[in-house]
Scaffold this motif. Structure first.
Motif, PDB file in Angstrom:
ATOM      1  N   HIS A 187      63.852  19.376 -16.444  1.00  0.00           N
ATOM      2  CA  HIS A 187      63.301  19.364 -15.076  1.00  0.00           C
ATOM      3  C   HIS A 187      61.860  18.868 -15.091  1.00  0.00           C
ATOM      4  N   LEU A 188      61.709  17.552 -15.022  1.00  0.00           N
ATOM      5  CA  LEU A 188      60.377  16.950 -14.999  1.00  0.00           C
ATOM      6  C   LEU A 188      59.805  17.069 -13.590  1.00  0.00           C
ATOM      7  N   PRO A 189      58.651  17.709 -13.442  1.00  0.00           N
ATOM      8  CA  PRO A 189      58.060  17.814 -12.110  1.00  0.00           C
ATOM      9  C   PRO A 189      57.253  16.562 -11.786  1.00  0.00           C
ATOM     10  N   GLY A 190      56.673  16.571 -10.601  1.00  0.00           N
ATOM     11  CA  GLY A 190      55.732  15.521 -10.235  1.00  0.00           C
ATOM     12  C   GLY A 190      56.413  14.234  -9.821  1.00  0.00           C
ATOM     13  N   SER A 191      55.742  13.133 -10.110  1.00  0.00           N
ATOM     14  CA  SER A 191      56.172  11.858  -9.549  1.00  0.00           C
ATOM     15  C   SER A 191      55.898  10.731 -10.539  1.00  0.00           C
ATOM     16  N   PHE A 192      56.409   9.560 -10.202  1.00  0.00           N
ATOM     17  CA  PHE A 192      56.150   8.366 -10.996  1.00  0.00           C
ATOM     18  C   PHE A 192      54.814   7.759 -10.589  1.00  0.00           C
ATOM     19  N   GLU A 193      54.574   7.726  -9.294  1.00  0.00           N
ATOM     20  CA  GLU A 193      53.328   7.153  -8.796  1.00  0.00           C
ATOM     21  C   GLU A 193      52.245   8.224  -8.729  1.00  0.00           C
ATOM     22  N   PRO A 194      51.003   7.862  -9.037  1.00  0.00           N
ATOM     23  CA  PRO A 194      49.907   8.842  -8.994  1.00  0.00           C
ATOM     24  C   PRO A 194      49.568   9.257  -7.568  1.00  0.00           C
ATOM     25  N   PHE A 195      49.009  10.445  -7.450  1.00  0.00           N
ATOM     26  CA  PHE A 195      48.487  10.895  -6.163  1.00  0.00           C
ATOM     27  C   PHE A 195      47.394   9.930  -5.724  1.00  0.00           C
ATOM     28  N   ASN A 196      46.465   9.663  -6.600  1.00  0.00           N
ATOM     29  CA  ASN A 196      45.563   8.518  -6.435  1.00  0.00           C
ATOM     30  C   ASN A 196      44.915   8.230  -7.788  1.00  0.00           C
ATOM     31  N   ASP A 197      44.093   7.208  -7.889  1.00  0.00           N
ATOM     32  CA  ASP A 197      43.557   6.842  -9.200  1.00  0.00           C
ATOM     33  C   ASP A 197      42.101   7.270  -9.389  1.00  0.00           C
ATOM     34  N   ASP A 198      41.663   8.196  -8.567  1.00  0.00           N
ATOM     35  CA  ASP A 198      40.371   8.851  -8.796  1.00  0.00           C
ATOM     36  C   ASP A 198      40.465   9.654 -10.101  1.00  0.00           C
ATOM     37  N   PRO A 199      39.591   9.395 -11.060  1.00  0.00           N
ATOM     38  CA  PRO A 199      39.711  10.096 -12.353  1.00  0.00           C
ATOM     39  C   PRO A 199      39.480  11.608 -12.260  1.00  0.00           C
ATOM     40  N   ASP A 200      38.938  12.095 -11.131  1.00  0.00           N
ATOM     41  CA  ASP A 200      38.743  13.536 -10.982  1.00  0.00           C
ATOM     42  C   ASP A 200      39.955  14.215 -10.340  1.00  0.00           C
ATOM     43  N   THR A 201      40.970  13.453 -10.021  1.00  0.00           N
ATOM     44  CA  THR A 201      42.161  13.988  -9.362  1.00  0.00           C
ATOM     45  C   THR A 201      43.148  14.541 -10.388  1.00  0.00           C
ATOM     46  N   THR A 202      43.761  15.675 -10.061  1.00  0.00           N
ATOM     47  CA  THR A 202      44.846  16.203 -10.880  1.00  0.00           C
ATOM     48  C   THR A 202      46.151  15.528 -10.477  1.00  0.00           C
ATOM     49  N   ASN A 203      46.629  14.622 -11.288  1.00  0.00           N
ATOM     50  CA  ASN A 203      47.950  14.061 -11.050  1.00  0.00           C
ATOM     51  C   ASN A 203      48.999  14.890 -11.784  1.00  0.00           C
ATOM     52  N   GLN A 204      50.258  14.574 -11.517  1.00  0.00           N
ATOM     53  CA  GLN A 204      51.358  15.226 -12.231  1.00  0.00           C
ATOM     54  C   GLN A 204      52.385  14.124 -12.454  1.00  0.00           C
ATOM     55  N   LEU A 205      52.175  13.381 -13.556  1.00  0.00           N
ATOM     56  CA  LEU A 205      52.892  12.118 -13.751  1.00  0.00           C
ATOM     57  C   LEU A 205      53.976  12.209 -14.821  1.00  0.00           C
ATOM     58  N   GLU A 206      54.628  13.369 -14.922  1.00  0.00           N
ATOM     59  CA  GLU A 206      55.654  13.494 -15.966  1.00  0.00           C
ATOM     60  C   GLU A 206      56.815  12.531 -15.738  1.00  0.00           C
ATOM     61  N   LYS A 207      57.138  12.267 -14.474  1.00  0.00           N
ATOM     62  CA  LYS A 207      58.255  11.330 -14.237  1.00  0.00           C
ATOM     63  C   LYS A 207      57.876   9.905 -14.647  1.00  0.00           C
ATOM     64  N   ARG A 208      56.590   9.630 -14.767  1.00  0.00           N
ATOM     65  CA  ARG A 208      56.122   8.313 -15.218  1.00  0.00           C
ATOM     66  C   ARG A 208      56.183   8.196 -16.744  1.00  0.00           C
ATOM     67  N   TYR A 209      55.794   9.269 -17.416  1.00  0.00           N
ATOM     68  CA  TYR A 209      55.601   9.180 -18.864  1.00  0.00           C
ATOM     69  C   TYR A 209      56.808   9.643 -19.690  1.00  0.00           C
ATOM     70  N   PHE A 210      57.738  10.380 -19.068  1.00  0.00           N
ATOM     71  CA  PHE A 210      58.884  10.917 -19.818  1.00  0.00           C
ATOM     72  C   PHE A 210      60.208  10.563 -19.151  1.00  0.00           C
ATOM     73  N   LYS A 211      61.255  10.516 -19.954  1.00  0.00           N
ATOM     74  CA  LYS A 211      62.617  10.511 -19.422  1.00  0.00           C
ATOM     75  C   LYS A 211      63.102  11.960 -19.344  1.00  0.00           C
ATOM     76  N   PRO A 212      64.003  12.275 -18.385  1.00  0.00           N
ATOM     77  CA  PRO A 212      64.553  13.646 -18.352  1.00  0.00           C
ATOM     78  C   PRO A 212      65.333  13.921 -19.634  1.00  0.00           C
ATOM     79  N   GLY A 213      65.240  15.137 -20.107  1.00  0.00           N
ATOM     80  CA  GLY A 213      65.903  15.530 -21.350  1.00  0.00           C
ATOM     81  C   GLY A 213      67.384  15.220 -21.330  1.00  0.00           C
ATOM     82  N   ASN A 214      67.898  14.782 -22.468  1.00  0.00           N
ATOM     83  CA  ASN A 214      69.301  14.358 -22.559  1.00  0.00           C
ATOM     84  C   ASN A 214      70.125  15.248 -23.478  1.00  0.00           C
ATOM     85  N   PHE A 215      69.591  16.380 -23.874  1.00  0.00           N
ATOM     86  CA  PHE A 215      70.343  17.279 -24.765  1.00  0.00           C
ATOM     87  C   PHE A 215      70.953  18.469 -24.025  1.00  0.00           C
ATOM     88  N   GLY A 216      70.640  18.630 -22.746  1.00  0.00           N
ATOM     89  CA  GLY A 216      71.108  19.811 -22.031  1.00  0.00           C
ATOM     90  C   GLY A 216      70.462  21.071 -22.589  1.00  0.00           C
TER      91      GLY A 216
END
Lengths: 334, 334
Positions: A130-159
């Protein structure tokens, strides 16, 4: 028949974007040595234990992004990865089982992974479903907390594959272990898949933001204290409830503190019993070992009575859980 | 866009084995009148609202056993059942929607049922899926708390069907309602089936023992106070966690107090918001109306972000949830 085992959560405090692995490894090894002093047999470490939680940043530079990932040895897995080998060598030398999270660069893709290592051998590997967040950033301000797991990871395939940990065996029965990573703990489906395999110890590492106005959505009136308290409340609520309804112990290990001095993560490292009670929890927001003596036999009360699945579950009515991912609302009444 | 509605849980105190329905009905109607005074639009009543919780007794006499069940009118359902018609007539007269539990004698079998009645019409009927307890009594001592639901009821055969309540509509959208009964609330599967239909208000009636040494099993060292606190803790834990993870409001209504002066039931009547917070709860262990103004729009925060099912769920890994009822443990390691 008692089946005692001494276990621990290894909470890990602040790790910055530019903190090198070597610095983190020194701290992790100190936690292992503390565990050894206290005769602990199993230690659960956080999600992405060896680095900061990099999915909060929008990282354009491929070399930097790559630097947060571990490459496994094709035959022996994470235990022989050059960057982190000293950690696993220490665990092996001390005879301590470890469940530890890290970003995994595999030939088939990148995953948010946890491995369970015992005696220098990888007994099991889990990849976060269960990857949270999104592929696209909230914004590209370096002080912003993004949650980009869908960008950097594939969902687990082992169940969700439970497994035995024979080094923790008492008598004839080895403990049955499950692993979940961070956001997975909010999804009862994963817990139940493990519950249906008789899980007795659930190992969960996580990085959870204490305050991220850009992620809170419409709740933006929430101040920092209220947000931290609410995040901690939700974390405890889902872990305690799902431990209870699956009659399992649960060990949660936080990466916490103020990364880069500005991104706050919640604490909440705990050991929970199969009735959902917290039996030990963190006292600080830094590196800390949370230890408890647990008796796996205590799972039997729930597993044989209230949550005796074979007597009470009714899978013929659960079909929709696997038939679709999303919501279909009932028709509006005219 | 706010979608406000004023709702209530009707907690019902002590009802003895020999308390006649007529006495109970007077009390239920008083609760409806109190709801009307406070302009409440939906009231949730307990499980087996009209009688004592008879599955605690081993009842050999068929006439007595039969007396606890309601027979529905073939066409109009529970609203025209002679024994309880005055209750539904009052709700209709006051323009209040009610969700109410009762033991149902149907041609196809006996069920532990709840109906949702609005404007004199049964909008939906739910039959309890997760029957706790056993077929055989713990023993036949009349002072023993048995839990004989598997003896007296068949498991519900309707599954988990969410529905709309048009009388509570604001703007173009009627609230989406779900019903669970007592032990169902401990099973995330039922909650999730409703969650996948976009449920916004979960209605739950229950009778839960505060202390039953003969049911506690190996935990028998627990004293009465600890047992009551633990039962209440588990009740709140599962309702709050599942409300949060399905981003739904939840109304819980207890039958509580000391039935026959010796069988104690927990309280815990509450209204929970979609973030899992308790917004109103009981103050007594007797008849009491617990009222709250809720805004159904508050479900959107969870449904559109953390629990946006279509973005985050991975049904391809949940198969075991529907493939079997019981546990299959991983093989022991040699």
């Amino acid at each position: 028949m008692p089946r005692p085992v001494r276990v621990a959560a290894a909470q890990v405090g602040r790790v910055d974007r530019n903190t090198p692995r070597s610095t983190v490894l020194v701290r992790l090894i100190a936690l292992l040595e503390e565990a050894d002093k206290q005769s602990v047999k199993l230690v659960v470490f956080p999600e992405t234990t060896f680095t900061t939680f990099f999915p909060r940043y929008l990282i354009a530079d491929e070399t930097e992004l790559d630097s947060y990932f571990e490459k496994e040895d094709a035959e022996t897995g994470i235990v022989n990865s050059a960057n982190v080998k000293s950690f696993f060598d220490k665990a092996t030398q001390l005879g301590i089982d470890v469940a530890v999270g890290y970003a995994e660069k595999a030939p088939e893709g990148n995953y948010n992974t946890a491995s369970y290592v015992s005696g220098g051998r990888t007994l099991a590997k889990y990849r976060k479903v269960h990857l949270p967040g999104s592929f696209e950033p909230f914004n590209d301000d370096p002080d912003t907390t993004n949650q980009l797991e869908k960008r950097y990871f594939k969902p687990g395939n082992f169940g969700f594959q439970a497994f035995r940990a024979p080094t923790l065996r008492h008598g004839t029965k080895s403990p049955i272990i499950g692993m979940l990573i961070c956001n997975d703990r909010r999804w009862p489906e994963g817990w139940r898949c493990y519950g249906l395999q008789g899980v007795e110890i659930m190992c969960i590492g996580y990085n959870s933001v204490a305050w991220a106005p850009e992620l809170l959505g419409t709740n933006s009136s929430m101040n920092r204290d209220a947000s931290r308290q609410d995040a901690l409340f939700h974390h405890k609520l889902v872990c305690q409830a799902n431990a209870y309804t699956n009659a399992t112990f649960c060990i949660t290990a936080a990466r916490c503190g103020w990364d880069d001095g500005k991104f706050e993560l919640i604490t909440g490292s705990m050991i929970i019993d199969p009735e959902g009670h917290i039996v030990a929890e963190n006292k600080t927001d830094g590196d800390e070992l949370i230890v408890a003596d647990i008796d796996l036999d205590a799972c039997q009360q729930g597993k044989s009575r209230t949550f005796a699945f074979e007597k009470h579950r009714r899978p013929e009515h659960y079909g929709v859980i696997v038939e679709r991912a999303g919501v279909v609302e009932p028709s509006e009444v005219p």
